[in-house]
Design a protein around this motif. Structure first.
Motif, mmCIF file in Angstrom:
data_model
loop_
_atom_site.group_PDB
_atom_site.id
_atom_site.type_symbol
_atom_site.label_atom_id
_atom_site.label_comp_id
_atom_site.label_asym_id
_atom_site.label_seq_id
_atom_site.Cartn_x
_atom_site.Cartn_y
_atom_site.Cartn_z
ATOM 1 N N ARG A 51 0.620 2.646 13.240
ATOM 2 C CA ARG A 51 -0.444 3.708 12.761
ATOM 3 C C ARG A 51 -1.420 4.018 14.189
ATOM 4 O O ARG A 51 -2.037 5.194 14.164
ATOM 5 N N ALA A 52 -1.271 3.218 15.074
ATOM 6 C CA ALA A 52 -2.101 3.696 16.257
ATOM 7 C C ALA A 52 -1.323 3.046 17.692
ATOM 8 O O ALA A 52 -0.871 2.129 17.378
ATOM 9 N N THR B 190 0.754 -1.246 -0.017
ATOM 10 C CA THR B 190 -0.102 -0.082 0.048
ATOM 11 C C THR B 190 0.831 1.408 -0.054
ATOM 12 O O THR B 190 1.999 1.169 0.227
ATOM 13 N N ASN B 191 0.285 2.289 -0.250
ATOM 14 C CA ASN B 191 1.037 3.611 0.144
ATOM 15 C C ASN B 191 1.484 3.905 1.310
ATOM 16 O O ASN B 191 2.535 4.295 1.540
ATOM 17 N N GLY B 192 1.087 3.294 2.350
ATOM 18 C CA GLY B 192 1.366 3.536 3.592
ATOM 19 C C GLY B 192 2.767 2.712 3.946
ATOM 20 O O GLY B 192 3.550 3.131 4.402
ATOM 21 N N HIS B 193 2.836 1.628 3.119
ATOM 22 C CA HIS B 193 4.135 0.668 3.009
ATOM 23 C C HIS B 193 5.058 1.554 2.427
ATOM 24 O O HIS B 193 6.127 1.704 2.960
ATOM 25 N N GLU C 231 -2.128 10.876 6.622
ATOM 26 C CA GLU C 231 -3.115 10.301 5.534
ATOM 27 C C GLU C 231 -3.090 8.745 5.284
ATOM 28 O O GLU C 231 -3.879 8.333 4.741
ATOM 29 N N TYR C 232 -2.257 7.963 5.919
ATOM 30 C CA TYR C 232 -2.125 6.661 6.068
ATOM 31 C C TYR C 232 -2.564 5.818 7.145
ATOM 32 O O TYR C 232 -2.332 4.816 7.333
ATOM 33 N N PRO D 213 -0.305 1.980 -5.066
ATOM 34 C CA PRO D 213 0.368 2.258 -6.446
ATOM 35 C C PRO D 213 -0.478 2.102 -7.484
ATOM 36 O O PRO D 213 -1.019 0.891 -7.510
ATOM 37 N N PRO D 214 -0.577 2.585 -8.547
ATOM 38 C CA PRO D 214 -1.472 2.342 -9.886
ATOM 39 C C PRO D 214 -1.085 1.020 -10.486
ATOM 40 O O PRO D 214 -1.803 0.185 -10.714
#
Length: 161
Positions: free
Chosen positions: A90-91, A14-17, A121-122, A145-146
């Protein structure tokens, strides 16, 4: 040379990774994205597919490599001379689990864990949520990513057939 590993299953990445990996790349001379290979776990993508998607995603950083491992992460690190693990948080609930894991890892090998807070945002983002939302037709285009989005869409469509 300061070497670190960013471990995970990345099913899918993911974009978070990518955010955590990119930030680790700015802190260390070399970062190895360590993809967990566990044949007993039911994954959407094979280990090789996950590593391929990661290689494309981390291509902007020349000091980042992708490799798979099975067994103990600490053995992987010891065999490669890696002394630091980078984990995104994240938390608070992530911290509870990751702290125990960090303490266990340091009891098994000379490896330190560095916690990096996710970008706001992630902070909600998890691969399992991405898969669930995409399965039900939700738009996850801002979350992966796309090239991952196209493979995810294709995989889910093939499972429906």
């Amino acid at each position: 040379m300061r070497r670190a590993a960013c471990p995970g299953s990345f099913d899918p990445v993911t974009n978070g990774h990518i955010d955590i990996i990119g930030r680790a790349a700015s802190l260390f001379d070399e970062v190895v994205v360590a993809v967990g290979v566990n044949a007993s776990k039911n994954r959407l993508f094979s280990a090789e597919e996950r590593m391929d998607m990661l290689r494309e995603a981390v291509s902007p950083w020349p000091n980042v490599k992708v490799d798979g491992f099975s067994g103990l992460l600490t053995d992987f690190c010891s065999e490669r001379g890696i002394g630091v693990l980078v984990k995104g948080l994240r938390a608070v609930s992530d911290f509870d689990y990751e702290l125990q894991m960090a303490q266990m890892n340091s009891s098994l090998a000379p490896v330190e864990t560095v916690f990096v807070p996710t970008s706001p945002e992630y902070s909600f983002l998890a691969s399992s949520l991405v898969k669930e939302v995409a399965t039900f037709g939700g738009d996850v285009s801002r979350l992966v990513p796309p090239h991952v989005l196209s493979r995810l869409t294709e995989r889910l469509a093939s499972r429906e057939r």
